[in-house]
Design a protein around this motif. Sequence first.
Motif, mmCIF file in Angstrom:
data_model
loop_
_atom_site.group_PDB
_atom_site.id
_atom_site.type_symbol
_atom_site.label_atom_id
_atom_site.label_comp_id
_atom_site.label_asym_id
_atom_site.label_seq_id
_atom_site.Cartn_x
_atom_site.Cartn_y
_atom_site.Cartn_z
ATOM 1 N N SER A 191 0.847 -1.197 0.000
ATOM 2 C CA SER A 191 0.000 0.000 0.000
ATOM 3 C C SER A 191 0.882 1.245 0.000
ATOM 4 O O SER A 191 2.029 1.218 0.432
ATOM 5 C CB SER A 191 -0.887 0.021 1.248
ATOM 6 O OG SER A 191 -1.772 -1.066 1.243
ATOM 7 N N ASP A 192 0.302 2.323 -0.500
ATOM 8 C CA ASP A 192 0.981 3.618 -0.473
ATOM 9 C C ASP A 192 0.559 4.381 0.775
ATOM 10 O O ASP A 192 -0.621 4.407 1.115
ATOM 11 C CB ASP A 192 0.619 4.436 -1.709
ATOM 12 C CG ASP A 192 1.204 3.852 -2.973
ATOM 13 O OD1 ASP A 192 2.328 3.336 -2.917
ATOM 14 O OD2 ASP A 192 0.532 3.911 -4.021
ATOM 15 N N TYR A 193 1.528 5.009 1.427
ATOM 16 C CA TYR A 193 1.277 5.793 2.628
ATOM 17 C C TYR A 193 1.926 7.156 2.475
ATOM 18 O O TYR A 193 3.004 7.274 1.891
ATOM 19 C CB TYR A 193 1.870 5.113 3.872
ATOM 20 C CG TYR A 193 1.253 3.780 4.173
ATOM 21 C CD1 TYR A 193 0.096 3.696 4.934
ATOM 22 C CD2 TYR A 193 1.816 2.605 3.688
ATOM 23 C CE1 TYR A 193 -0.490 2.472 5.205
ATOM 24 C CE2 TYR A 193 1.238 1.387 3.950
ATOM 25 C CZ TYR A 193 0.092 1.322 4.709
ATOM 26 O OH TYR A 193 -0.493 0.111 4.960
ATOM 27 N N ARG A 241 5.214 -1.224 7.210
ATOM 28 C CA ARG A 241 4.438 -0.169 7.871
ATOM 29 C C ARG A 241 4.607 -0.244 9.378
ATOM 30 O O ARG A 241 4.845 0.761 10.043
ATOM 31 C CB ARG A 241 2.964 -0.289 7.507
ATOM 32 C CG ARG A 241 2.093 0.746 8.165
ATOM 33 C CD ARG A 241 0.616 0.491 7.827
ATOM 34 N NE ARG A 241 -0.243 1.347 8.604
ATOM 35 C CZ ARG A 241 -0.671 1.090 9.827
ATOM 36 N NH1 ARG A 241 -0.321 -0.036 10.420
ATOM 37 N NH2 ARG A 241 -1.447 1.929 10.469
ATOM 38 N N GLU A 288 6.443 9.936 0.879
ATOM 39 C CA GLU A 288 5.571 8.888 0.349
ATOM 40 C C GLU A 288 6.295 7.560 0.499
ATOM 41 O O GLU A 288 7.478 7.444 0.165
ATOM 42 C CB GLU A 288 5.261 9.135 -1.121
ATOM 43 C CG GLU A 288 4.281 8.136 -1.697
ATOM 44 C CD GLU A 288 3.921 8.432 -3.129
ATOM 45 O OE1 GLU A 288 3.729 7.460 -3.881
ATOM 46 O OE2 GLU A 288 3.835 9.620 -3.499
ATOM 47 N N THR A 315 0.655 9.233 9.781
ATOM 48 C CA THR A 315 0.801 8.296 8.682
ATOM 49 C C THR A 315 -0.576 7.985 8.142
ATOM 50 O O THR A 315 -1.424 7.501 8.881
ATOM 51 C CB THR A 315 1.504 7.000 9.151
ATOM 52 O OG1 THR A 315 2.739 7.330 9.748
ATOM 53 C CG2 THR A 315 1.723 6.058 7.991
#
Length: 67
Positions: free
Chosen positions: A5-7, A47, A39, A66
């Motif tokens: 996933s993008d955070y 994560r 990013e 975040t």
Amino acid sequence: MKGISDYAVVYDITSDAKRERVDKVLKGFGFWVQKSVFECRLNKRGRDELIGRLEGLHIKTGFIVTI
């Protein structure tokens, strides 16, 4: 990629020294987008590791989010 996933990590820290410590951690997990924004593309383990490292810095003068 499955499980990735993008955070976005956004922060506002008043202390230069503490901000540099946060930047150093974040550079190991993602890339700088603009001032005080990184990013990161991470799986769950990455994560959790990032959050653990940021919490380990014990930053009290500002915030780190975040999303």
